[in-house]
Design a protein around this motif. Structure first.
Motif, PDB file in Angstrom:
ATOM      1  N   GLU A   8       0.791  -1.237   0.000  1.00 23.70           N
ATOM      2  CA  GLU A   8       0.000   0.000   0.000  1.00 23.70           C
ATOM      3  C   GLU A   8       0.822   1.285   0.000  1.00 23.70           C
ATOM      4  N   GLU A  14      -4.577   1.720  -1.930  1.00 22.46           N
ATOM      5  CA  GLU A  14      -5.579   0.671  -1.772  1.00 22.46           C
ATOM      6  C   GLU A  14      -6.585   0.815  -2.898  1.00 22.46           C
ATOM      7  N   ARG A  31      -2.303   5.657   1.207  1.00 24.32           N
ATOM      8  CA  ARG A  31      -2.166   4.203   1.016  1.00 24.32           C
ATOM      9  C   ARG A  31      -2.723   3.840  -0.348  1.00 24.32           C
ATOM     10  N   ARG A  72     -12.762   4.030   1.772  1.00 24.34           N
ATOM     11  CA  ARG A  72     -11.380   3.592   1.592  1.00 24.34           C
ATOM     12  C   ARG A  72     -10.780   4.408   0.450  1.00 24.34           C
TER      13      ARG A  72
END
Ligand code: ATP
Ligand code: MG
Length: 427
Positions: A66, A115, A113, A121
């Protein structure tokens, strides 16, 4: 036509229509940290990649897949910070803040990150975190958890979240548990997913953190960490539970709660909600008694938590706890201006009005515009009051006061009396 440049996927602009909510949330978080006498620390968003490898752990989602890492012009490997604790420890060590002191700190800012972006997210997201160094006893664990409870309370979210608690014990406990877990999982290897199979050899504890329902089903019978705790760890955990009972903070024991980072020891906790689908953890934290030493300092116990601000705001939205419309309005008072003389007078007057009522937001109309279009702007701004400076008003050294959200008649006010009148406003 050239195509416009878009922001990176998973990295959000926070627009003026949303910043009031962000400011509202951030203010509550900061106020709570201050009420517990925590101090703010700020550190860079880029560090040496090595810091996160050593601090977060090589076999973690974050470091394995990540991180935003790159080689800079000097050939050094650098990374955008994926979390704050490693940087915070680096900073307190570098500046010797641990000598004879037990700092209690907070910080707030963006983390990065790589992701898969989805609701809750993102690739750039924001965390509010606290860290307390140098205290071994469970009173500080209780304080940290109580602080997280209070800020959820102050945001009106307490009834929508639930506290989960576990203890990971010390290194010896985790080693013994690791062996038992391996003995249990090895025969089931073929039923694990690819990620968990890989972790089996590298970091089996992390399998407990799997989000795959099939893996989770296998784990219900797996050896539990709490059964491996040393007497010191058990006593610490029992004392924490006693303190939480004293504080009236309810919790659920979750023996499979392990957290995604390697540095945790003993206490770990999460505040979870059933209102945000898969991205259920709003706030997560725990003790990391080995991290300071791992990053080159003297052994120093420590504990902290991080709260994801995007998830917090989605939760506020989904349970209807966003602040009222007035916080979201752009201005409290809008000044309408017509004609050259009025504009010159406005330039002179408005700043003295701002001196008089520093907490109210006064917006001066700028640029041309008919009265009608100025009124439209005033209305859109959410202002409660419009002050009109036009030739007719100027002729009698006055302004007209018009109430935009109340059923009150408009009235004239002598220019000399405006400051005193503004000071009587109570909104
Ligand atoms: P998850 O299990 O959801 O991936 P995590 O264990 O990676 O979370 P932490 O590193 O503990 O999360 O970060 C603390 C908090 O930060 C999380 O509880 C969550 O609220 C928030 N958070 C983590 N990753 C993201 C992300 N990519 N986007 C938005 N918020 C995030
Ligand atoms: Mg994660």
């Amino acid at each position: 036509m050239t195509k416009g440049i878009q922001a990176l996927r998973g990295m959000n602009d926070i627009l003026p229509s949303s910043t009031p909510v962000w400011q509202y949330v951030e203010q509550i978080l900061i106020d709570v940290a201050k009420r517990y006498a925590y101090q703010e620390i700020r550190f860079p968003i880029v560090e040496k990649t090595e810091l996160f490898k050593r601090g977060v752990g090589e076999i973690t989602d974050i470091v394995e897949k990540e991180m935003y890492s790159f080689t800079d012009r000097n050939g050094d490997s650098l990374s955008l910070r994926p979390e704050g604790t490693a940087s915070c420890v680096r900073a307190v060590l570098q500046h010797s803040l641990l000598y004879g002191q037990t700092p209690r700190l907070w910080y707030l800012g963006p983390m990065f990150r790589h992701e898969r972006p989805q609701k809750g997210r993102y690739r750039q997201f924001h965390q509010f975190s606290v860290e307390a160094f140098g205290i071994e006893s469970a009173d500080i664990d209780a304080e940290i958890i109580a602080m997280s409870a209070r800020l959820l309370q102050d945001l009106g979210l307490r009834e929508h979240v639930c506290l989960q608690l576990n203890s990971l014990g010390d290194r010896a406990a985790r080693q013994a548990h690791r062996q038992a877990l391996l003995d249990y999982l090895m025969p089931l290897k073929d039923q694990l997913d690819e990620d968990s199979q890989r972790r089996l050899t590298q970091n089996p504890l992390r399998i407990l953190d799997s989000k795959n329902p099939q893996v989770r089903a296998l784990l219900t019978e797996a050896p539990k960490l709490p059964d491996f705790l040393s007497s010191a760890s058990s006593a610490h955990f029992e004392r924490l539970c006693l303190f939480l009972d004293q504080l009236g903070i309810a919790y659920q024991l979750n023996p499979n709660l392990v957290r995604g980072l390697d540095y945790y020891t003993n206490t770990v906790f999460e505040w979870v909600t059933d209102k945000l689908g898969a991205q259920a953890t709003v706030c997560a934290g725990g003790r990391y008694d080995n991290l300071v030493e791992q990053l080159g300092g003297k052994p120093t116990p420590a504990i902290g938590f991080s709260l994801g601000i995007e998830r917090l705001i989605s939760l506020l939205e989904s349970v209807g706890q966003l602040p009222s419309a007035s916080t979201v309005a752009q201005a409290d008072i809008y000044v309408l201006i017509e004609g050259e003389a009025a504009q010159l007078e406005a330039m002179k007057q408005i700043d003295s009005w701002r001196d008089a009522i520093p907490k109210q937001r006064i917006r001066m109309h700028c640029g041309d515009g008919s009265f009608k279009s100025q009124f439209k702007r005033a209305d859109k701004s959410g202002a409660k009051i419009v002050l009109i400076l036009a030739p007719e008003e100027l002729n009698c050294n006055a302004v007209t006061v018009k109430y935009m959200r109340e059923d009150k008649p408009q009235h004239r006010l002598a220019l000399a009396e405006v400051v005193a009148w503004l000071q009587t406003l109570t909104f």
